[in-house]
Design an enzyme around this catalytic site. Structure first.
Site, PDB file in Angstrom:
ATOM      1  N   ASP A 253      62.182 -14.571 103.520  1.00  0.00           N
ATOM      2  CA  ASP A 253      62.183 -15.196 102.202  1.00  0.00           C
ATOM      3  C   ASP A 253      61.018 -16.178 102.059  1.00  0.00           C
ATOM      4  OD1 ASP A 253      63.613 -15.998  99.651  1.00  0.00           O
ATOM      5  OD2 ASP A 253      63.631 -17.917 100.708  1.00  0.00           O
ATOM      6  N   GLU A 288      58.483 -11.838 101.350  1.00  0.00           N
ATOM      7  CA  GLU A 288      58.305 -12.287  99.967  1.00  0.00           C
ATOM      8  C   GLU A 288      57.161 -13.295 100.002  1.00  0.00           C
ATOM      9  OE1 GLU A 288      60.670 -14.579  96.341  1.00  0.00           O
ATOM     10  OE2 GLU A 288      61.143 -15.024  98.429  1.00  0.00           O
TER      11      GLU A 288
END
Length: 571
Positions: A253, A288
């Site tokens: 993330d 990401e």
């Protein structure tokens, strides 16, 4: 792999169990094991260790200068995030699974708490056969590291090695992964390494040097990756999930928030360490990264989430132009053409609606370096009312964009329920109490205060009803069956025609020609053939004539305003 007994947490040596914690500024550290205190010995690297006879199931805490805290690398808690940790013993994953090639990935992102009415791993496992039957090949689970309370997205986790108990036991996760593998499904886990949640992160007490108070992220003091112990904590965390449960990979993330001294070294070293957990099978790593830069994919990561594709589709279909959609508002269909041709849209050029350029050239990367989506937990859940795309745009337009996602050569990711045309919202939720709950409630309301159409306001993120409203509706309706049939047809085309081309490697750049305001023809050349695609996404174009025998068709782009045809031809 880290040598036995090194690094964070507990490990076994015959009948003895060694506990370790990094507390470089502590004067005295003890291990509280089943209510007895065992002195720990400090090491030059700042770690403290104790080796003792123990049994699986024993409870323990670390006493750091008189403050009792759970193990920051706890594999299992006896209760909530404030409770004692539990001594565990590793369990080997079931052997025989050889994994799948990355080019075969068709990913399904799910949140365990709202994927089924029960919100458990056991219930989710019962739905996997249906997903595999549609042609989905990978499951990506939103974060499961333990967080306070029972409800939440998982991005406020504070014990990243410990499975959140509301989802089930470690054995349940083993069973979930084993069952997925038996169906040919890969399993990826979303791992948050850029911050901790606001409650229960005892690392602030046990090891203040884990954080750099001179640098801040949207979630507080930045994690200090210049510290070898910090880099080891996160690397061991990734090794644990992949090695203990036999996962096929990780999604990291917001790596754009992993910054500062040591961050680049950490990310470069992370990929080979994780893959060394099991060199006998492919292990895939996704990031990401809002920076739109190619360096991580050139350093061993397979792919990055590609928000540019999503934004171009979303703005073209909805006309929304607020916030991060502003730079896609000028000509979203032109941006979609660019995304299909090059992967990213923003590659360092100046664009209206943005203060400065973002990104670097990425067109040289293979299509499999980009994970595309028309909906994700972020793009749905970060809306005030959690609306899915079907609630915002014409149904036929959404269907056509969805088909494009599945047949284009980039790695597709479906957000849970998308394969059945779900319209249930996916709302932000949390389970804090007291002042922290009030602060989150007020902050969420303030974030959307300027949106006049909200009327009664933003749903209360702390309410159990908000969580309940986000659960998928599994009713067997004609609409759901129609969407499932589309998914099955598109993914069969992908498996039969697109994946073999991807495996052969591309032989040149893509060619995308815009025809009118909202139609295009695209070609992607590969070593063994070419993928051709014709798309109308708002107006039929009589000159957009696809061959009558295309292998996949959703309407006819020359006659229908929303239509897609795709086929392949040999080299």
């Amino acid at each position: 792999m880290t040598a036995m007994g090194q690094g964070w947490g507990g490990s076994w040596h015959g009948g003895d169990w060694t506990a370790r914690i990094w507390a470089p500024d502590a004067r005295k550290v003890g291990l509280i094991l089943d209510d007895r205190e065992v002195p720990m010995t400090g090491q030059p690297d700042g770690f403290w260790a104790a080796s003792v006879p123990a049994r699986v199931g024993s409870r323990y805490l670390f006493r750091v200068d008189g403050q009792d805290i759970p193990d920051p690398a706890s594999r299992l808690q006896s209760g909530d995030v404030h409770s004692p940790s539990v001594v565990t013993r590793p369990r080997s994953p079931r052997s025989g699974w050889q994994g799948r090639d990355w080019s075969e990935a068709a990913i399904y992102e799910l949140h365990l708490g709202t994927f089924t009415p029960e919100g458990t791993l056991a219930a989710a496992a019962g739905r996997l056969a249906d997903l595999a039957g549609l042609g989905i090949t990978a499951i990506e689970i939103m974060p499961v590291g333990q967080f306070p309370g029972t409800r939440g997205w998982g991005y406020d986790g504070v014990l990243p090695f410990a499975l959140h108990p509301a989802y089930g036991s470690p054995d349940d996760l083993h069973d979930f992964v084993d069952h997925a593998h038996s169906l040919g499904l890969m399993v990826f886990l979303d791992l948050v390494m850029n911050h901790f949640g606001p409650e229960g992160a005892y690392l602030h007490l046990g090891a203040p040097r884990f954080f750099d108070e001179t640098r801040h992220t949207p979630w507080g003091a930045a994690i200090d990756f210049s510290q070898p112990a910090v880099r080891e904590f996160w690397t061991q965390c990734g090794e644990y999930w992949v090695g203990e449960y036999g996962l096929d990979g990780l999604r990291l993330d917001a790596v754009h928030q992993i910054t500062g001294p040591g961050a680049d070294d950490f990310l470069r070293q992370f990929a080979p360490r994780i893959r060394a957990v099991d060199p006998s099978r492919p292990i895939h790593l996704i990031v990401e990264d809002e920076r739109n830069e190619p360096h991580l994919r050139q350093a061993g990561f397979d792919a990055a989430w590609n928000d540019d594709f999503h934004h171009a589709v979303h703005v073209h279909l909805t006309g929304e132009a607020d916030g991060y959609y502003a730079s896609f508002a000028d000509d979203p269909f032109a941006d979609l053409c660019l995304a299909l041709e090059r992967g990213h849209v923003e590659e360092g050029q100046d664009r209206p609606g943005r203060d400065g350029p973002r990104g670097q050239s990425c067109g040289h990367l293979p299509p499999t370096a980009f994970v595309n989506a028309t909906q994700t937990h972020d793009q749905v859940g970060n809306r005030a009312l959690g609306e899915r795309l079907l609630s915002l745009a014409h149904t036929d337009a959404v269907r056509t964009a969805y088909a494009l996602l599945l047949v284009a050569p980039y790695v597709p990711m479906i957000f849970m329920g998308e394969e059945r045309g779900a319209t249930t919202p996916f709302l932000f939720c949390a389970d804090f109490s007291g002042d922290l709950a009030d602060a989150i409630r007020k902050g969420r309301a303030a974030e959307f205060a300027g949106i006049a159409t909200l009327g009664a306001g933003v749903p209360d993120p702390l309410s159990p009803d908000t969580f309940a409203r986000s659960r998928l509706d599994w009713s067997d309706t004609s609409e759901a069956r129609d969407w499932q049939d589309l998914t099955r047809r598109a993914l069969r085309f992908r498996s039969d025609h697109v994946v073999p081309l991807l495996k052969s490697g591309r032989s040149g750049p893509a060619s995308v020609t815009r025809i009118g305001p909202s139609a295009l023809q695209a070609s992607w050349p590969f070593q063994t053939g070419t993928l051709d695609l014709w798309l109308s996404l708002g107006r039929a174009e009589p000159g957009l004539n696809a061959p009558p025998d295309t292998a996949f068709a959703l309407g006819r782009p020359s006659q229908d305003p929303f239509a897609l045809s795709a086929t392949t031809r040999s080299a």
